[in-house]
Write a protein that holds these residues in place. Structure first.
Motif, short mmCIF file in Angstrom:
data_model
loop_
_atom_site.label_atom_id
_atom_site.label_comp_id
_atom_site.label_asym_id
_atom_site.label_seq_id
_atom_site.Cartn_x
_atom_site.Cartn_y
_atom_site.Cartn_z
N ARG A 1 -6.52 4.36 2.03
CA ARG A 1 -6.00 3.01 2.25
C ARG A 1 -5.52 2.79 3.67
O ARG A 1 -5.04 3.72 4.33
N VAL B 1 -0.42 10.95 5.44
CA VAL B 1 -0.21 9.59 5.94
C VAL B 1 0.03 9.61 7.44
O VAL B 1 0.70 10.51 7.96
N ALA C 1 0.83 -1.21 0.00
CA ALA C 1 0.00 0.00 0.00
C ALA C 1 0.87 1.26 0.00
O ALA C 1 0.68 2.15 0.83
N ARG D 1 -9.06 -0.74 1.46
CA ARG D 1 -9.49 0.62 1.18
C ARG D 1 -10.78 0.94 1.91
O ARG D 1 -11.61 0.04 2.15
N ALA E 1 -3.87 7.69 3.85
CA ALA E 1 -3.38 6.35 4.17
C ALA E 1 -3.06 6.26 5.66
O ALA E 1 -2.56 7.22 6.26
N PRO F 1 1.86 4.78 -0.49
CA PRO F 1 1.01 5.94 -0.75
C PRO F 1 1.59 6.85 -1.83
O PRO F 1 2.77 6.74 -2.19
#
Length: 204
Positions: free
Chosen positions: A135, A42, A34, A199, A108, A36
């Protein structure tokens, strides 16, 4: 003493002997599933010494927003700061739940080796802080390979069942409102962890 204070103290005690290599390998496994965008917002949740945050900070453009790294342990945050170069990580001593960010403000969320202490409330909070389509990536130890000490075993969240394999990990994430879920087992020496990526749905 509260549960949170006990956890903070236990991880403070571990800060000087923390297994950075193991947690950096988990960070690599999470980011492989995952990674980003370069300018995504994040968070590294319950970050320990910040393996995920530091990996990202080294790879992002200087103009990218800092990666938020949150942990309840002051000494873990201190250890992370000591390993950092520059100001690409926003280190904060704070509870991981709720995250100290507004609703719908992150792209994320990463959580390495900590969700089994945080509990299901963390998943609800990630749904709160993520933008639609955002995510998550997190790790959980496999049920058959987890041997916590008695001090840590007493602090495990009762509402987070450790997966027996990837199928359990996928089903659990789907059951908590995430989509596009994938999971795999990472073999890290004599330890096995389920690495899950998912997600938040684009539409409620």
């Amino acid at each position: 003493m509260t549960r949170a204070a006990i956890l903070a103290g236990l991880f403070d005690d571990l800060a000087d002997s923390y297994d950075h290599d193991h947690h950096e390998r988990i960070a690599d496994a999470l980011l492989a599933r995952a990674w980003p965008g370069a300018y995504d917002a994040v968070a590294d949740v319950a970050c320990g010494a910040g393996a995920v945050a530091l990996r990202l900070a080294r790879a992002r453009p200087d103009s990218a927003p800092p990666v938020l790294a949150v942990d309840i342990s002051p000494r873990m945050i201190e250890a992370g700061r000591g390993r950092a170069v520059g100001g690409a990580v926003d280190w904060r001593v704070a509870d991981a739940v709720p995250l100290p960010v507004p609703d719908g403000s992150l792209d994320a969320v990463f959580c390495a080796s900590s969700l089994h202490f945080l509990g299901c409330r963390a998943l609800a909070d990630w749904r709160r802080v993520l933008r639609p389509g955002g995510r998550v990536a997190y790790s959980l130890p496999l049920a058959g390979h987890f041997r916590p000490s008695s001090r840590f075993a007493a602090l495990l969240a009762a509402d987070v069942p450790l997966p027996a394999g990837p199928e359990d990990a996928v089903d659990w994430a789907v059951g908590h409102g995430f989509t596009d879920v994938t999971a795999q087992v990472a073999v890290l020496g004599d330890r096995r962890v389920a690495v899950t990526a998912a997600r938040l749905p684009e539409h409620p």
